[in-house]
Design an enzyme around this catalytic site. Structure first.
Site, mmCIF file in Angstrom:
data_model
loop_
_atom_site.group_PDB
_atom_site.id
_atom_site.type_symbol
_atom_site.label_atom_id
_atom_site.label_comp_id
_atom_site.label_asym_id
_atom_site.label_seq_id
_atom_site.Cartn_x
_atom_site.Cartn_y
_atom_site.Cartn_z
ATOM 1 N N CYS A 10 105.040 -24.887 -15.460
ATOM 2 C CA CYS A 10 105.643 -24.474 -14.185
ATOM 3 C C CYS A 10 106.162 -25.702 -13.441
ATOM 4 C CB CYS A 10 104.618 -23.767 -13.290
ATOM 5 S SG CYS A 10 103.986 -22.214 -13.924
ATOM 6 N N ASP A 11 107.221 -25.511 -12.674
ATOM 7 C CA ASP A 11 107.679 -26.560 -11.771
ATOM 8 C C ASP A 11 108.453 -25.918 -10.620
ATOM 9 O OD1 ASP A 11 107.782 -29.766 -12.005
ATOM 10 O OD2 ASP A 11 109.450 -29.013 -10.801
ATOM 11 N N SER A 12 108.290 -26.491 -9.425
ATOM 12 C CA SER A 12 108.904 -25.917 -8.225
ATOM 13 C C SER A 12 109.897 -26.885 -7.591
ATOM 14 C CB SER A 12 107.826 -25.553 -7.198
ATOM 15 O OG SER A 12 106.958 -24.562 -7.707
ATOM 16 N N LYS B 145 107.799 -29.357 -19.631
ATOM 17 C CA LYS B 145 106.342 -29.488 -19.534
ATOM 18 C C LYS B 145 105.641 -28.679 -20.622
ATOM 19 C CE LYS B 145 105.892 -30.408 -14.554
ATOM 20 N NZ LYS B 145 105.323 -29.898 -13.276
ATOM 21 N N GLY C 83 110.207 -22.551 -11.714
ATOM 22 C CA GLY C 83 110.500 -22.275 -13.113
ATOM 23 C C GLY C 83 109.214 -22.022 -13.871
#
Length: 401
Positions: free
Chosen positions: A71-73, A54, A108
């Site tokens: 960000c990524d979850s 991203k 992340g």
């Protein structure tokens, strides 16, 4: 302390709200990364890989320096990754698997600073304990639609909050962004967290000021007069962007005249009123750094904005950047040199930023050429029995180069 350009490469409303609540107003640019086609060796590595993709995708679109955060979850249960379920059936099945158990929410984080070309990739993990939900509770929760669009099919800061019995670790990480971690990452590229705090702006209004703004500025009659004058100078059809759209009172009149209008404003309070008049066409935005790509607008409108600025040149540069060739910029200008003295400015003071001669010279430097003008009356604006003011309105056209 100058506030650096800070970009959030995420469409998550929860991440944006978390940053705003911490005093940070990021620029949001959505990456467009297809999360479904990314794989990794573990749930944690998947979250970190997605965050990195991203951030890099957004960095590749920039034409100026910025610090970009992706960000990524991902929720991990028994070594299995759970992202966004997408459908009610999948969400229902996952919630039944999760109830009465615990999982690890991995988020992340990837920070890319284009000035130093330094990329930092980190992972924050928080253990989450889930209540033993009944089937009826799961069905009711799925029907709200919330679990369909969030990682792991739950929220801790929304409707799903009562179904989380405890956490071990950073609460904000479960929401989708670890503020302590981001603070440390920023420090590594030389940006102290307080440098991101949004400083109060003279263009922001509280709710009470926004509620009485229209009445204090001439009301619907003046807005209608302004819109009719602007409409005379607009090209027919195409996209119109109104800077400092305020409560949307002028923009709504332009829509009524057949124009497609979008608006930006720095004040969330003003935009809450504008959304009633221009639903779905508004964004928080700074006229000095507009959230649009190059050459996207057919027309830009600024009514009673430039005279408030300390320097109108950055706004003119942004207008020129987003206008298509032959697009137009329409703005109010200083009524007369007499307003210099009425405003308490002497001959040696800084010139009004909407002074006609100043605007013409500055606009020309950005490829904007004066090619039209009109006036409109300031209804309900006369003071002490005096005459109704008349506002000059000028049009610049973007050269085709």
């Amino acid at each position: 302390m100058n506030r650096p350009r800070f970009v959030l490469a995420s469409a998550s409303p929860a991440r944006l709200k978390t940053l705003r609540d911490a005093g940070v107003e990021p620029e949001v640019i959505v990456s467009g990364v297809d999360e479904d086609n990314v794989t990794a060796e573990s749930p944690g590595e998947l979250a970190r890989a997605l965050a990195t993709l991203k951030a890099r995708a957004v960095v590749s679109t920039l034409n100026d320096h910025a610090t970009v955060l992706g960000c990524d979850s991902v929720l991990e249960i028994d070594g299995v990754s759970y992202g966004k379920p997408g459908t009610p059936e999948v969400a229902r099945e996952r919630l039944r698997t999760m109830r009465g158990r615990s999982g690890i929410l991995h988020t992340g984080h990837c920070l890319f600073d284009t000035t130093s070309r330094h990329e930092i990739r980190e992972l924050a993990s928080t253990t989450v304990y889930f209540a033993d939900l009944t089937d009826d509770e799961i069905d009711a929760y799925v029907e709200t639609g919330e679990p369909l669009v969030v990682a792991g099919s739950f929220t801790v800061d929304g409707l799903g909050g009562p179904f989380v019995t405890g956490i071990e670790g950073d609460y904000h990480n479960v929401v989708g962004i670890s503020l302590p971690l981001v603070r440390r990452m920023l420090a590594e590229v030389g940006i102290p967290w307080p440098a991101l705090w949004k400083t109060p702006s003279k263009f922001e209004y509280d709710e009470a000021e926004a509620a009485r703004y229209d009445e204090s500025r001439g009301g619907p009659e003046r807005a209608r007069a302004a819109a009719e004058a602007v409409h005379e100078l607009l090209p027919k059809g195409g996209r119109v962007l109104e800077l400092a759209v305020g409560t949307g009172i002028v923009g709504a009149e332009l829509v009524a005249l057949g124009n497609l209008v979008h608006g930006v404003d720095l004040s969330p309070a003003m935009l809450r009123h504008a959304r009633i008049r221009l639903p779905g066409h508004l964004a928080v935005g700074d006229a000095n750094r507009l959230p649009l790509a190059d050459r996207r607008c057919d027309a830009v409108v600024a009514i009673w904005l430039l005279h408030l600025l300390d320097d109108s040149d950055p706004v003119l540069a942004e207008v020129a950047r987003i206008l298509r060739p032959d697009g137009v910029f329409i703005t109010t200008t200083e009524k007369s040199e007499a307003t210099r003295y009425a405003g308490g400015r002497g001959p040696n003071d800084q010139r009004a930023q909407d002074a006609l001669t100043l605007l013409v010279a500055r606009a020309a430097a950005h490829g904007l050429v004066l090619d039209g003008a009109t006036t409109f009356a300031g209804h309900n604006q006369a003071r002490g029995g005096g005459t109704t003011p008349v506002y000059p309105l000028i049009r610049f056209r973007r050269s085709g180069r």
